[in-house]
Enzyme design. Structure first.
Site, short mmCIF file in Angstrom:
data_model
loop_
_atom_site.label_atom_id
_atom_site.label_comp_id
_atom_site.label_asym_id
_atom_site.label_seq_id
_atom_site.Cartn_x
_atom_site.Cartn_y
_atom_site.Cartn_z
N TYR A 2 14.24 15.64 15.34
CA TYR A 2 13.18 14.90 15.65
C TYR A 2 13.15 14.61 16.93
CZ TYR A 2 9.63 11.16 16.09
OH TYR A 2 8.56 10.14 16.59
P1 NAD Z 1 0.83 10.58 12.04
O1 NAD Z 1 1.43 11.50 11.15
O2 NAD Z 1 0.08 9.58 11.24
O3 NAD Z 1 -0.36 11.39 13.35
C1 NAD Z 1 0.09 12.61 13.90
C2 NAD Z 1 -1.20 13.21 13.71
O4 NAD Z 1 -1.27 14.65 14.44
C3 NAD Z 1 -1.58 13.71 12.16
O5 NAD Z 1 -2.95 13.22 11.97
C4 NAD Z 1 -1.38 14.96 12.19
O6 NAD Z 1 -2.48 15.86 11.26
C5 NAD Z 1 -1.73 15.73 13.84
N1 NAD Z 1 -1.08 16.69 14.16
C6 NAD Z 1 0.05 17.26 13.90
N2 NAD Z 1 0.45 18.45 14.55
C7 NAD Z 1 -1.03 18.91 15.20
C8 NAD Z 1 -1.28 19.81 15.78
N3 NAD Z 1 -0.60 21.08 16.02
N4 NAD Z 1 -2.48 20.07 16.10
C9 NAD Z 1 -3.55 19.11 16.03
N5 NAD Z 1 -3.09 17.73 15.27
C10 NAD Z 1 -1.72 17.87 14.78
O7 NAD Z 1 1.70 9.83 12.85
P2 NAD Z 1 1.56 8.38 13.92
O8 NAD Z 1 2.60 7.61 13.09
O9 NAD Z 1 0.19 8.04 14.20
O10 NAD Z 1 2.54 9.08 15.42
C11 NAD Z 1 1.63 9.37 16.40
C12 NAD Z 1 2.64 9.69 17.30
O11 NAD Z 1 3.64 8.64 17.68
C13 NAD Z 1 3.54 10.73 16.86
O12 NAD Z 1 3.77 11.64 18.13
C14 NAD Z 1 4.87 10.26 16.44
O13 NAD Z 1 6.00 11.00 16.83
C15 NAD Z 1 4.82 8.95 17.56
N6 NAD Z 1 5.68 8.00 17.02
C16 NAD Z 1 5.29 7.16 16.12
C17 NAD Z 1 6.05 6.01 15.78
C18 NAD Z 1 5.73 5.38 14.37
O14 NAD Z 1 6.46 4.29 14.27
N7 NAD Z 1 4.74 5.70 13.75
C19 NAD Z 1 7.04 5.86 16.28
C20 NAD Z 1 7.61 6.54 17.31
C21 NAD Z 1 6.77 7.66 17.77
#
Ligand code: NAD
Length: 297
Positions: A151
């Site tokens: 990741y």
């Molecule tokens: P999440 O899974 O709730 O949201 C990600 C969304 O992206 C999902 O709804 C998914 O359906 C959509 N998605 C994935 N691939 C796709 C594609 N090819 N086309 C269209 N949509 C697509 O995750 P989150 O926690 O809201 O995270 C959002 C971002 O923040 C991500 O990039 C994640 O890696 C990053 N992030 C999150 C955290 C955390 O603590 N939640 C920490 C560090 C980084």
């Protein structure tokens, strides 16, 4: 100002889309409802948070041609790119899926944004790009690619593509590295969400990571930071940590949860036959020492 939020039906994306729309931006969300967790939950969090005021386009950003066609047609000023497969454990099982969803889809968005004349792209990266540094304060320039999960490798790679495409197309690039984000509608696979679901139905929780600490960052702070960065001055391509700056140990997290769920220590043995340990360790050890003084010499 026209703003696209990719991953807009996700946890952070739904909050961000709702916030930007309330601020008066012309927001449109994009999501493919990836089955990493349930589509119903995504639909619910998106509709509840945005109140139906933000249009949502179902599009898989892995489809480069459609992504480009759609962005060029919509011509946004700004793209927040949050769409990704999140989470470390699943990346150990399916590393190639992370190359697809976290790198290839990002490159599609970066190229399409360039073709569509976007002026600012903001990318969701992660504190995992710092690797395993222990409890040292993490500065943006400390990431050197020595990561410890697929990741994080995918996020680090995606960051490099962000710098490259900002250079090639000349748009402004902002990279956020979030530290464990929590709050309402928090991702169901993360520790707090998993604990809460079990505690609410009176089940025991399984704790991994005793002795570890995480910089839990509340969703509203993340969203406020991301919105404020829209108008930042300074370098064309910059990286910013978005954290809380106060690591919380697993023991602290459990102690806080105990305030809300005083019964959370109830074990199976207590439920089944009323077992409840009463002797604190200091008292038990004192009794054992007293015994040793009498019988062990
Ligand atoms: P999440 O899974 O709730 O949201 C990600 C969304 O992206 C999902 O709804 C998914 O359906 C959509 N998605 C994935 N691939 C796709 C594609 N090819 N086309 C269209 N949509 C697509 O995750 P989150 O926690 O809201 O995270 C959002 C971002 O923040 C991500 O990039 C994640 O890696 C990053 N992030 C999150 C955290 C955390 O603590 N939640 C920490 C560090 C980084």
């Amino acid at each position: 100002m026209k703003v696209v939020v990719t991953g807009g039906a996700g946890f952070i994306g739904s909050h961000l889309a709702a916030h930007l729309s309330k601020q008066g931006y012309d927001v449109i969300a994009v999501d493919c409802f990836h089955p990493y967790y349930s589509a119903e939950r995504k639909e619910r969090q998106f509709q509840t948070l945005t109140g139906g005021r933000v249009p949502l386009v179902r599009l898989d950003l892995l489809d480069g041609e459609r992504t480009k066609r759609w962005l060029v047609e919509f011509r946004p000023d700004v793209v927040y790119h949050l769409a990704a497969l999140p989470g470390v454990p699943y990346s150990l099982e399916e590393p190639f899926a992370y190359i697809d969803y976290d790198i290839k889809a990002t490159v599609n968005v970066l190229a399409a944004a360039g073709e569509a004349g976007v002026s600012h792209v903001l990318f969701a990266s992660s504190s995992s790009v710092y690797g395993d540094r222990g409890n040292v304060p993490l500065k943006e320039e400390m990431a050197d690619g020595r990561v410890v999960s697929p990741y994080a490798a995918a996020k680090y790679g995606a960051e490099s593509f962000c710098h490259a495409y900002a250079h090639l197309y000349g748009y402004q690039m902002t990279i956020f590295r979030y530290f464990t984000v929590y709050g309402p509608w928090g991702r169901p696979d993360m520790a707090i969400g998993t604990f809460l679901r079990r505690l609410l139905v009176g089940e025991e929780i399984v704790v991994y990571g005793k002795g570890t600490a995480r910089d839990y960052t509340y969703i509203d702070d993340i969203v406020a930071g991301m919105a404020a960065a829209l108008h930042r001055s300074g370098g064309r391509s910059e990286v910013f940590n978005l954290g809380a700056g106060a690591p919380v140990t697993m023991e602290q997290l459990l102690a806080e949860l105990r305030k809300h769920f005083p019964d959370m220590n109830i074990t199976k043995a207590e439920r089944a036959f009323g077992y409840k340990p009463k002797v604190a360790f200091a008292e038990g050890l004192a009794r054992t020492v007293a015994w040793a003084r009498e019988y062990e010499r």
